[in-house]
Scaffold this active site. Structure first.
Site, PDB file in Angstrom:
ATOM      1  N   ASP A  60       0.886  -1.164   0.000  1.00  0.00           N
ATOM      2  CA  ASP A  60       0.000   0.000   0.000  1.00  0.00           C
ATOM      3  C   ASP A  60       0.924   1.214   0.000  1.00  0.00           C
ATOM      4  O   ASP A  60       1.599   1.492   0.998  1.00  0.00           O
ATOM      5  CB  ASP A  60      -0.893  -0.006   1.251  1.00  0.00           C
ATOM      6  CG  ASP A  60      -1.815   1.208   1.307  1.00  0.00           C
ATOM      7  OD1 ASP A  60      -1.601   2.174   0.547  1.00  0.00           O
ATOM      8  OD2 ASP A  60      -2.743   1.196   2.128  1.00  0.00           O
ATOM      9  N   ASN A  87       3.495   4.854  -9.890  1.00  0.00           N
ATOM     10  CA  ASN A  87       2.325   4.809 -10.776  1.00  0.00           C
ATOM     11  C   ASN A  87       1.005   4.653 -10.023  1.00  0.00           C
ATOM     12  O   ASN A  87      -0.033   5.096 -10.508  1.00  0.00           O
ATOM     13  CB  ASN A  87       2.519   3.636 -11.749  1.00  0.00           C
ATOM     14  CG  ASN A  87       1.250   3.288 -12.489  1.00  0.00           C
ATOM     15  OD1 ASN A  87       0.841   3.979 -13.417  1.00  0.00           O
ATOM     16  ND2 ASN A  87       0.577   2.203 -12.061  1.00  0.00           N
ATOM     17  N   TYR A 154      -8.779  14.700  -7.261  1.00  0.00           N
ATOM     18  CA  TYR A 154      -7.837  14.054  -8.190  1.00  0.00           C
ATOM     19  C   TYR A 154      -6.982  15.111  -8.905  1.00  0.00           C
ATOM     20  O   TYR A 154      -5.755  14.997  -8.976  1.00  0.00           O
ATOM     21  CB  TYR A 154      -8.614  13.214  -9.209  1.00  0.00           C
ATOM     22  CG  TYR A 154      -7.724  12.506 -10.211  1.00  0.00           C
ATOM     23  CD1 TYR A 154      -7.079  11.327  -9.875  1.00  0.00           C
ATOM     24  CD2 TYR A 154      -7.542  13.019 -11.501  1.00  0.00           C
ATOM     25  CE1 TYR A 154      -6.258  10.672 -10.789  1.00  0.00           C
ATOM     26  CE2 TYR A 154      -6.730  12.375 -12.420  1.00  0.00           C
ATOM     27  CZ  TYR A 154      -6.093  11.196 -12.061  1.00  0.00           C
ATOM     28  OH  TYR A 154      -5.279  10.557 -12.970  1.00  0.00           O
ATOM     29  N   THR A 191      -8.071   2.292 -19.471  1.00  0.00           N
ATOM     30  CA  THR A 191      -7.735   1.380 -18.372  1.00  0.00           C
ATOM     31  C   THR A 191      -8.991   1.328 -17.496  1.00  0.00           C
ATOM     32  O   THR A 191      -9.924   2.116 -17.715  1.00  0.00           O
ATOM     33  CB  THR A 191      -6.580   1.943 -17.526  1.00  0.00           C
ATOM     34  OG1 THR A 191      -7.066   3.120 -16.843  1.00  0.00           O
ATOM     35  CG2 THR A 191      -5.357   2.313 -18.362  1.00  0.00           C
TER      36      THR A 191
HETATM   37  N1  LIG Z   1      -6.157   6.038 -17.231  1.00  0.00           N
HETATM   38  C1  LIG Z   1      -6.059   7.326 -17.438  1.00  0.00           C
HETATM   39  O1  LIG Z   1      -6.782   7.887 -18.263  1.00  0.00           O
HETATM   40  C2  LIG Z   1      -5.038   8.142 -16.667  1.00  0.00           C
HETATM   41  C3  LIG Z   1      -4.881   9.484 -17.032  1.00  0.00           C
HETATM   42  C4  LIG Z   1      -3.962  10.270 -16.352  1.00  0.00           C
HETATM   43  C5  LIG Z   1      -3.203   9.736 -15.325  1.00  0.00           C
HETATM   44  N2  LIG Z   1      -3.373   8.426 -14.989  1.00  0.00           N
HETATM   45  C6  LIG Z   1      -2.556   7.931 -13.868  1.00  0.00           C
HETATM   46  O2  LIG Z   1      -1.863   6.754 -14.231  1.00  0.00           O
HETATM   47  C7  LIG Z   1      -1.708   5.917 -13.081  1.00  0.00           C
HETATM   48  C8  LIG Z   1      -2.215   4.523 -13.404  1.00  0.00           C
HETATM   49  O3  LIG Z   1      -3.597   4.623 -13.715  1.00  0.00           O
HETATM   50  P1  LIG Z   1      -4.424   3.471 -14.477  1.00  0.00           P
HETATM   51  O4  LIG Z   1      -5.297   4.159 -15.426  1.00  0.00           O
HETATM   52  O5  LIG Z   1      -3.520   2.405 -14.931  1.00  0.00           O
HETATM   53  O6  LIG Z   1      -5.349   2.966 -13.272  1.00  0.00           O
HETATM   54  P2  LIG Z   1      -5.817   1.503 -12.835  1.00  0.00           P
HETATM   55  O7  LIG Z   1      -6.943   1.742 -11.888  1.00  0.00           O
HETATM   56  O8  LIG Z   1      -6.000   0.628 -14.006  1.00  0.00           O
HETATM   57  O9  LIG Z   1      -4.536   0.964 -12.025  1.00  0.00           O
HETATM   58  C9  LIG Z   1      -4.121   1.545 -10.815  1.00  0.00           C
HETATM   59  C10 LIG Z   1      -3.477   0.474  -9.963  1.00  0.00           C
HETATM   60  O10 LIG Z   1      -3.030   1.092  -8.744  1.00  0.00           O
HETATM   61  C11 LIG Z   1      -3.345   0.231  -7.669  1.00  0.00           C
HETATM   62  N3  LIG Z   1      -3.440   0.979  -6.404  1.00  0.00           N
HETATM   63  C12 LIG Z   1      -4.416   1.835  -6.020  1.00  0.00           C
HETATM   64  N4  LIG Z   1      -4.156   2.285  -4.789  1.00  0.00           N
HETATM   65  C13 LIG Z   1      -2.986   1.713  -4.395  1.00  0.00           C
HETATM   66  C14 LIG Z   1      -2.196   1.799  -3.224  1.00  0.00           C
HETATM   67  N5  LIG Z   1      -2.557   2.569  -2.173  1.00  0.00           N
HETATM   68  N6  LIG Z   1      -1.053   1.085  -3.148  1.00  0.00           N
HETATM   69  C15 LIG Z   1      -0.673   0.289  -4.198  1.00  0.00           C
HETATM   70  N7  LIG Z   1      -1.386   0.166  -5.326  1.00  0.00           N
HETATM   71  C16 LIG Z   1      -2.532   0.876  -5.419  1.00  0.00           C
HETATM   72  C17 LIG Z   1      -4.674  -0.411  -8.062  1.00  0.00           C
HETATM   73  O11 LIG Z   1      -4.917  -1.595  -7.316  1.00  0.00           O
HETATM   74  C18 LIG Z   1      -4.462  -0.654  -9.551  1.00  0.00           C
HETATM   75  O12 LIG Z   1      -3.889  -1.916  -9.800  1.00  0.00           O
HETATM   76  C19 LIG Z   1      -2.457   6.601 -11.946  1.00  0.00           C
HETATM   77  O13 LIG Z   1      -1.564   7.340 -11.136  1.00  0.00           O
HETATM   78  C20 LIG Z   1      -3.399   7.532 -12.676  1.00  0.00           C
HETATM   79  O14 LIG Z   1      -3.803   8.638 -11.905  1.00  0.00           O
HETATM   80  C21 LIG Z   1      -4.262   7.628 -15.625  1.00  0.00           C
END
Ligand SMILES: NC(=O)c1ccc[n+]([C@@H]2O[C@H](COP(=O)([O-])OP(=O)(O)OC[C@H]3O[C@@H](n4cnc5c(N)ncnc54)[C@H](O)[C@@H]3O)[C@@H](O)[C@H]2O)c1
Length: 251
Positions: A60, A87, A154, A191
């Site tokens: 975490d 990430n 966010y 995602t």
């Molecule tokens: N998908 C998008 O459009 C997008 C856009 C901009 C930024 N992002 C950023 O990219 C990153 C990845 O996003 P994604 O789209 O792959 O999301 P996702 O929800 O597919 O994956 C996020 C992962 O983080 C894990 N997670 C959450 N809280 C956690 C914690 N406290 N400790 C450890 N793991 C934890 C979740 O279990 C999940 O496996 C994030 O930081 C997100 O803010 C995503």
């Protein structure tokens, strides 16, 4: 291919989406990848998809004790750390305006998205230094540049990650640590998190229409940017913002 051959790289939140795609691409390019996530089945699935040269640790990222345990484990087992991809992140419920957001929800989003990145840098930098230097990539967002009325906590959290990344970059550079730190700013990427802000086909088409390139991003589009920043190809890049968004931030 071997753009990150022999590097040991920790990717948090690698049990899904962008983190999983990044872990797989780094492994394809020769890295040993430490996959961490709060979601154990997701993390184990990523390791299985990679095949060799990867292992999973439950973490975490909002908990300091977890960071100490993970870094100690990597230094004991792999003997070094060359790259860290902060990430892991959450978006929280959608929509969440500043008027509807509760204090508890605001704190939960900031504790993972900001506090988690701070802890990663705080505990990751000494490990990278002791390995002769390295690279940190922090996942921010297009949201760091724009108002996000439906994702108020966010957007604030990603603005903080963008600024904090530059602080770490400059502090490490001036102190001669040989640790680089950069932020990556995805647009709308398909995602589980990205799908969460596209509740129906009508919204999906409207958002797609607002992307100059005309399509959503895929997790691998972001992974390629992270690969560059982790690799030595970016040895002169620190404190930078890599926007990967199909052109949205240029409008
Ligand atoms: N998908 C998008 O459009 C997008 C856009 C901009 C930024 N992002 C950023 O990219 C990153 C990845 O996003 P994604 O789209 O792959 O999301 P996702 O929800 O597919 O994956 C996020 C992962 O983080 C894990 N997670 C959450 N809280 C956690 C914690 N406290 N400790 C450890 N793991 C934890 C979740 O279990 C999940 O496996 C994030 O930081 C997100 O803010 C995503």
């Amino acid at each position: 291919m071997s753009r990150v051959a022999d590097k040991v790289v920790l990717v948090t939140g690698a049990g899904s989406g962008i983190g999983r795609a990044t872990a797989k691409l780094l492994a394809d390019e020769g890295a040993t990848v430490i996959v961490t996530d709060i979601n154990q089945p997701g993390g184990l699935e990523t390791v299985q998809q990679i095949g060799g040269k990867a292992r999973f640790l439950l973490q975490d990222t909002a908990q300091e004790a977890d960071w100490k345990r993970i870094i100690d484990d990597i230094l004991a087992r792999e003997g070094r750390l060359d790259g860290l991809v902060n990430n892991a992140g959450i978006a929280g419920p959608f929509p969440s305006t500043f008027e509807s957001e509760t204090v508890e929800q605001w704190q939960r989003i900031l504790s993972i998205n900001v506090h988690g990145v701070f802890l990663g840098c705080k505990h990751g930098v000494p490990a990278l230094r002791s390995s002769g230097g390295g690279s940190i990539v922090n996942l921010s967002s297009l949201a760091a540049f724009l108002g996000t009325p439906n994702l108020s906590a966010y957007g604030a959290s990603k603005g903080a990650v963008r600024q904090f990344t530059k602080t770490v970059a400059i502090d490490c550079a001036r102190k001669g640590y040989k640790v680089r730190c950069n932020s990556v700013h995805p647009g709308v990427i398909l995602t589980p998190m990205g799908e969460g802000i596209l509740p129906n086909d009508k919204v999906k088409e409207r958002v797609r229409g607002s992307i100059p390139i005309g399509e959503f991003g895929a997790p691998r589009d972001i992974a390629y940017g992270i690969l560059y920043l982790i690799s030595d190809e970016s040895r002169f890049v620190t404190g930078a913002e890599l926007v990967i968004d199909g052109g949205m931030n240029a409008i």
